[in-house]
Enzyme design. Sequence first.
Site, PDB file in Angstrom:
ATOM      1  N   CYS A 136       0.835  -1.202   0.000  1.00 49.02           N
ATOM      2  CA  CYS A 136       0.000   0.000   0.000  1.00 49.02           C
ATOM      3  C   CYS A 136       0.872   1.255   0.000  1.00 49.02           C
ATOM      4  CB  CYS A 136      -0.929  -0.003   1.205  1.00 49.02           C
ATOM      5  SG  CYS A 136      -1.944   1.485   1.318  1.00 49.02           S
ATOM      6  N   CYS A 139      -0.404   4.133   2.183  1.00 45.36           N
ATOM      7  CA  CYS A 139      -0.162   3.909   3.617  1.00 45.36           C
ATOM      8  C   CYS A 139       1.308   4.128   3.961  1.00 45.36           C
ATOM      9  CB  CYS A 139      -0.517   2.478   4.016  1.00 45.36           C
ATOM     10  SG  CYS A 139      -2.060   1.865   3.341  1.00 45.36           S
ATOM     11  N   ASP A 140       2.210   3.610   3.143  1.00 42.02           N
ATOM     12  CA  ASP A 140       3.611   3.517   3.556  1.00 42.02           C
ATOM     13  C   ASP A 140       4.590   4.331   2.723  1.00 42.02           C
ATOM     14  OD1 ASP A 140       2.827   1.716   5.524  1.00 42.02           O
ATOM     15  OD2 ASP A 140       2.963   0.014   4.153  1.00 42.02           O
TER      16      ASP A 140
END
Length: 339
Positions: A136, A139-140
């Site tokens: 992701c 997300c990261d």
Amino acid sequence: MVETKTRVLIIGAGPAGYSAAIYAARANLKPILVTGIQPGGQLTTTTDVENFPGFAQAVQGPELMEQMRQQAEHVGTSIVFDTIMSVDLSQDPIVAQGDSGDTYLGDALIIATGAQAKWLGSPGEADYSGYGISACAVCDGFFYRGKEVVVIGGGNTAVEEALYLTNHASKVTLIHRRDKLRAEQILQDRFFAHPKIEVVWNTEVVAFLGESEPSRRLTGLRLLDRATGVETSVSVGGAFVAIGHDPATALFRGQLDMTDAGYIKIAPWSTATSRKNVWSAGDVSDDRYKQAVVAAGMGCMAALEAEKYLAERTASQPTAEKARKARESANWNSNLTIA
Ligand code: NDP
């Protein structure tokens, strides 16, 4: 073998399920939430979460989910650690069969079973997942500022992830097993025009390489050139596996309308499915955003929609009750006549 009846049955214990539970419980609907095998969902395999509002410092994924669980329980949700093995949506109440042998009956059902990122399954992948390997970028990606990263895949997800990562990384290399992308043309145009992006064609990641504890982290990849059969090792700052997602919809196949990719279809600006007493929230219906905060919002929507349905159903019950009584009375009268 226990049979439990509830007004709102929720399947799934990720942000969508817990949010639905919080709203349903606070509406005094006494929901039952059945967790499944991985209570907490995808966030339990994440470390720092920096994009869920309300946490000035990064919160750990498992800690965030534990807080959601406690909150849902605190406001009155019954949380059951069981896995639903079959569901019959044609019944009213809906019947769900747990792996434990217990049966759950619900006047309304909220599906929040989520999705799983697909993984390559190559050696080292599980070891460094969360330690340099992610599925992701939104997300990261932030954790890879100024680093050189790779994205593996060739569909819309891979191309979108690569484009997103250009906001953070110094260079993004897409590794694809074929010589052609399957992403939409408009995305490909943006992708190929980007100066930070390079592509390595006809190449498979055969292993993820890295350091073991205490400094556990991904450091490189072992690549196989499919054209020549030659293997090489390259060093990388991070790797994003972007080969698609599997929505957890097997239980509902044939019972609800689904998209070609297997996601449960919902009405626009709603979580309503093709059945009047079933709602679907989070990644199991969301092939677009796939974010915890979106899933939580959809869980809220599902609970509000289920509550409205149940309230209307209850309101219509006196009429049904009246009709039943009238029928009984008519029978009694006719019995009398016959008699
Ligand atoms: P896709 O199935 O479209 O693409 C998966 C990609 O991963 C393919 O290029 C495939 O390679 C590759 N792949 C699969 N398995 C492996 C493997 N074991 N090793 C190496 N490569 C592998 O998945 P997406 O997630 O990209 O898209 C799923 C659906 O969601 C699609 O319908 C897509 O259009 C949609 N979507 C839409 C978006 C949007 O509208 N903006 C954003 C994201 C997704 P190969 O090509 O060789 O098969």
